[in-house]
Design an enzyme around this catalytic site. Structure first.
Site, short mmCIF file in Angstrom:
data_model
loop_
_atom_site.label_atom_id
_atom_site.label_comp_id
_atom_site.label_asym_id
_atom_site.label_seq_id
_atom_site.Cartn_x
_atom_site.Cartn_y
_atom_site.Cartn_z
N CYS A 162 0.81 -1.23 0.00
CA CYS A 162 0.00 0.00 0.00
C CYS A 162 0.84 1.27 0.00
CB CYS A 162 -0.94 0.01 1.20
SG CYS A 162 -2.25 -1.20 1.05
N1 COA Z 1 -20.48 -8.69 8.31
C1 COA Z 1 -20.93 -8.85 9.56
N2 COA Z 1 -20.14 -9.12 10.60
C2 COA Z 1 -18.83 -9.26 10.36
C3 COA Z 1 -18.28 -9.13 9.08
C4 COA Z 1 -19.17 -8.82 8.03
N3 COA Z 1 -18.73 -8.68 6.77
N4 COA Z 1 -16.96 -9.30 9.15
C5 COA Z 1 -16.66 -9.55 10.42
N5 COA Z 1 -17.79 -9.54 11.18
C6 COA Z 1 -17.92 -9.78 12.61
C7 COA Z 1 -16.70 -10.53 13.13
O1 COA Z 1 -16.87 -11.93 12.93
C8 COA Z 1 -16.70 -10.14 14.57
O2 COA Z 1 -17.63 -10.92 15.27
P1 COA Z 1 -17.31 -11.42 16.77
O3 COA Z 1 -17.13 -10.16 17.56
O4 COA Z 1 -18.50 -12.20 17.09
O5 COA Z 1 -16.03 -12.19 16.62
C9 COA Z 1 -17.20 -8.70 14.55
O6 COA Z 1 -17.91 -8.56 13.31
C10 COA Z 1 -16.06 -7.70 14.62
O7 COA Z 1 -15.05 -8.10 13.67
P2 COA Z 1 -13.62 -7.45 13.61
O8 COA Z 1 -12.83 -8.10 12.53
O9 COA Z 1 -13.02 -7.41 14.96
O10 COA Z 1 -14.06 -6.00 13.13
P3 COA Z 1 -13.29 -4.64 13.23
O11 COA Z 1 -14.19 -3.66 13.85
O12 COA Z 1 -11.91 -4.79 13.75
O13 COA Z 1 -13.16 -4.22 11.69
C11 COA Z 1 -11.60 -4.21 9.88
C12 COA Z 1 -12.49 -5.03 10.77
C13 COA Z 1 -10.81 -5.12 8.95
C14 COA Z 1 -12.42 -3.25 9.05
C15 COA Z 1 -10.62 -3.39 10.76
O14 COA Z 1 -9.97 -4.25 11.68
C16 COA Z 1 -9.59 -2.64 9.98
O15 COA Z 1 -9.90 -1.73 9.28
N6 COA Z 1 -8.30 -2.97 10.11
C17 COA Z 1 -7.24 -2.34 9.40
C18 COA Z 1 -7.52 -2.47 7.95
C19 COA Z 1 -6.36 -2.10 7.13
O16 COA Z 1 -5.93 -1.00 7.13
N7 COA Z 1 -5.81 -3.06 6.43
C20 COA Z 1 -4.63 -2.82 5.73
C21 COA Z 1 -4.76 -3.04 4.32
S1 COA Z 1 -3.77 -1.74 3.72
#
Ligand code: COA
Length: 375
Positions: free
Chosen positions: A156
């Protein structure tokens, strides 16, 4: 030493949009299908059923509403769940070249320049469609540019690392100008079958023309300073590569052959790294946060950008001060900060300071401090 400047930028936006609603419908149909096919194993407690995705979660967790892709038919087909791109003959331009050339022509046009004015092409992207010959050389040929070209990959952060490489070459005098292009086909390495990440990425290409400041024909951004940093992490990883067939199970449909991330860890570890990096870069250049008119950040996640914007500016950013484009484009890897820059910089006036920053896998972070000049 010469002073480098960004004299033109361009964005190629693919023709197909996928809304969160379309994406979730396709994903849920896929999940239902997998669950039906595995009903006995699920009933026997040998397998967890796949859970549905939700539009509300996607917007809340990421801020993403739409993404552009090169092909949406395959992505939205529950029996396929990945893009379907036509096989190209070796004698015709590759898909990355096609995307990059469009963005590059826009950048040249904005700068009032032609291929004859360019000495080098850097194709800086997260994924390269083949090992060799370099995609950059194909782009160079397609544009009719003399000189040289090479590929680089810092995930990225590729665009800002590419800008640093180009700016340093212009500064030293080894070239007069370079096109940095970022064709990102993120849809091809995204795992559309994983609800934790299926909403994250989109496709796009961006281009940036870097020249000696005295060659600028119109309004431009002087590159005052660049800074890059890396620190190894496995929290964003893709194991696909040329060793694949030599490894046991290497040719199987393996999860680790697509984008994988530990999103929570990325969030926790990358935020302080980026905030500190920007603060140190600004301090080293004597730029106070009150001097900064605009922040063009990597476009991965809205909460992440809100946090960094607040840390860097020392207050809540005013509307437009730290523009996001991720709601429309999703995460477009290295291209994100350049789309934000390209689409939200025309209104700056003489002397205004801004900072472009991209960050991601590696970990990696790159920042570019620019000053606006009207002529
Ligand atoms: N729809 C519904 N629920 C979902 C889901 C979806 N598409 N995807 C995940 N969930 C659920 C998970 O299973 C989890 O459930 P649980 O609490 O029962 O385990 C809950 O939602 C929270 O998931 P989590 O992965 O902890 O969400 P989050 O708030 O951390 O958001 C990201 C996820 C990926 C958006 C976030 O962590 C993020 O942005 N990280 C950095 C991303 C990034 O910059 N990546 C780098 C690439 S350059």
């Amino acid at each position: 030493m010469f002073r480098p400047a960004i004299t033109g930028t361009g964005v190629f936006t693919p023709p197909n949009v996928i809304t969160n609603a379309e994406l979730v419908t396709a994903f849920n149909a896929y999940a239902d299908r997998v669950n039906a096919e595995n009903a006995p194993a699920i009933a026997a407690g040998e397998m967890e059923p796949m859970q549905h995705s939700s539009e509300e979660f996607i917007v809340k967790a990421s801020g993403i509403e739409n993404r552009y892709v090169m092909d949406k038919t395959g992505v939205l087909d529950p029996a396929v769940m990945h893009p379907l791109l036509r096989q190209r003959d070796d004698d015709e331009p590759g898909i990355m070249t096609e995307m990059a050339v469009d963005a590059a022509k826009r950048a040249l046009e904005q700068a009032g320049k032609t291929a004859a004015d360019v000495d080098a092409v850097i194709c800086a992207a997260s994924n390269l469609e083949r090992a060799y010959p370099a995609v950059a050389i194909e782009i160079q040929q397609a544009l009719g540019i003399e000189g040289f070209a090479f590929d680089m990959n810092v995930a990225c952060s590729s665009a800002t690392f590419g800008i640093q490489a180009a700016a340093d070459m212009v500064r030293s005098g080894s070239i007069r100008s370079a096109l940095v292009v970022n064709p990102e086909i993120c849809s091809a390495h995204l795992e559309w079958r994983d609800r934790d990440c299926h909403f994250i990425f989109g496709d796009v290409a961006t281009a940036t023309l870097i020249e000696r400041i005295e060659d600028a024909k119109g309004p431009h951004f002087e590159i005052l300073s660049t800074r890059c940093a890396t620190q190894f992490s496995n929290n964003i990883r893709n194991n696909n590569g040329f060793l694949r067939r030599s490894r046991p199970d290497g040719m199987k449909d393996r999860r680790d052959m697509q984008f994988m991330q530990n999103g929570r860890k990325v969030f926790k570890e990358v935020l302080p790294m980026v905030s500190q990096h920007i603060a140190d870069h600004m301090a080293a250049e004597g730029v106070a946060n009150t001097d900064l008119k605009r922040l063009w950040l990597h476009q991965a996640n809205k909460t992440m950008n809100d946090f960094i914007g607040k840390k860097v500016l020392g207050r809540e950013p005013e509307p437009g001060e730290q523009p996001n484009i991720l709601q429309d484009y999703a995460n477009t890897s290295s291209a994100g900060s350049i789309i934000a820059f390209s689409q939200n910089s025309d209104d700056l006036t003489e002397g205004d300071l801004g900072l472009i920053c991209s960050f991601g896998a590696g970990y990696s972070v790159g920042s570019v401090i620019v000053r606006r000049h009207m002529s």
